[in-house]
Motif scaffolding. Structure first.
Motif, PDB file in Angstrom:
ATOM      1  N   ILE A  82      -6.758  12.539 -32.828  1.00  0.00           N
ATOM      2  CA  ILE A  82      -7.377  11.259 -33.626  1.00  0.00           C
ATOM      3  C   ILE A  82      -8.437  10.795 -32.748  1.00  0.00           C
ATOM      4  CG2 ILE A  82      -6.606   8.875 -34.789  1.00  0.00           C
ATOM      5  CD1 ILE A  82      -4.490  10.722 -35.975  1.00  0.00           C
ATOM      6  N   SER A  83      -7.848   9.814 -31.096  1.00  0.00           N
ATOM      7  CA  SER A  83      -8.630   8.416 -30.271  1.00  0.00           C
ATOM      8  C   SER A  83     -10.227   9.363 -30.044  1.00  0.00           C
ATOM      9  CB  SER A  83      -7.130   7.841 -29.446  1.00  0.00           C
ATOM     10  OG  SER A  83      -7.777   9.169 -28.644  1.00  0.00           O
ATOM     11  N   ARG A  95     -11.502  11.340 -31.975  1.00  0.00           N
ATOM     12  CA  ARG A  95     -12.883  11.535 -32.662  1.00  0.00           C
ATOM     13  C   ARG A  95     -13.680  10.352 -33.369  1.00  0.00           C
ATOM     14  NH1 ARG A  95     -11.005  14.381 -38.028  1.00  0.00           N
ATOM     15  NH2 ARG A  95     -12.806  14.164 -37.969  1.00  0.00           N
ATOM     16  N   HIS A  96     -12.306   8.991 -32.976  1.00  0.00           N
ATOM     17  CA  HIS A  96     -12.972   7.764 -33.293  1.00  0.00           C
ATOM     18  C   HIS A  96     -13.698   7.158 -31.962  1.00  0.00           C
ATOM     19  CE1 HIS A  96      -9.986   7.465 -36.585  1.00  0.00           C
ATOM     20  NE2 HIS A  96     -11.287   8.242 -36.839  1.00  0.00           N
TER      21      HIS A  96
END
Length: 58
Positions: free
Chosen positions: A54-55, A57-58
């Protein structure tokens, strides 16, 4: 007629059976605890991987 020898022998077998049952129960609980620790570590590893993905991707 019941003599004291047979009562003592029966009592010894009964206490031995109880001790064996308690030992089996203790081993079962120990195995459950060890399994729970491994599952918890696996869940932490999966959660860590998901947070990393998740980190990224952002």
């Amino acid at each position: 007629m019941i003599n004291s020898k047979s009562v003592a022998a029966r009592s010894a077998m009964s206490s031995r059976t109880v001790v064996d049952a308690l030992r089996r129960d203790a081993m079962f609980i120990w195995n459950v605890l060890i399994s729970a620790v491994f599952v918890a570590f696996a869940a932490l590893a999966v959660a860590s991987a998901l947070i990393d993905l998740i980190s990224i991707r952002h």
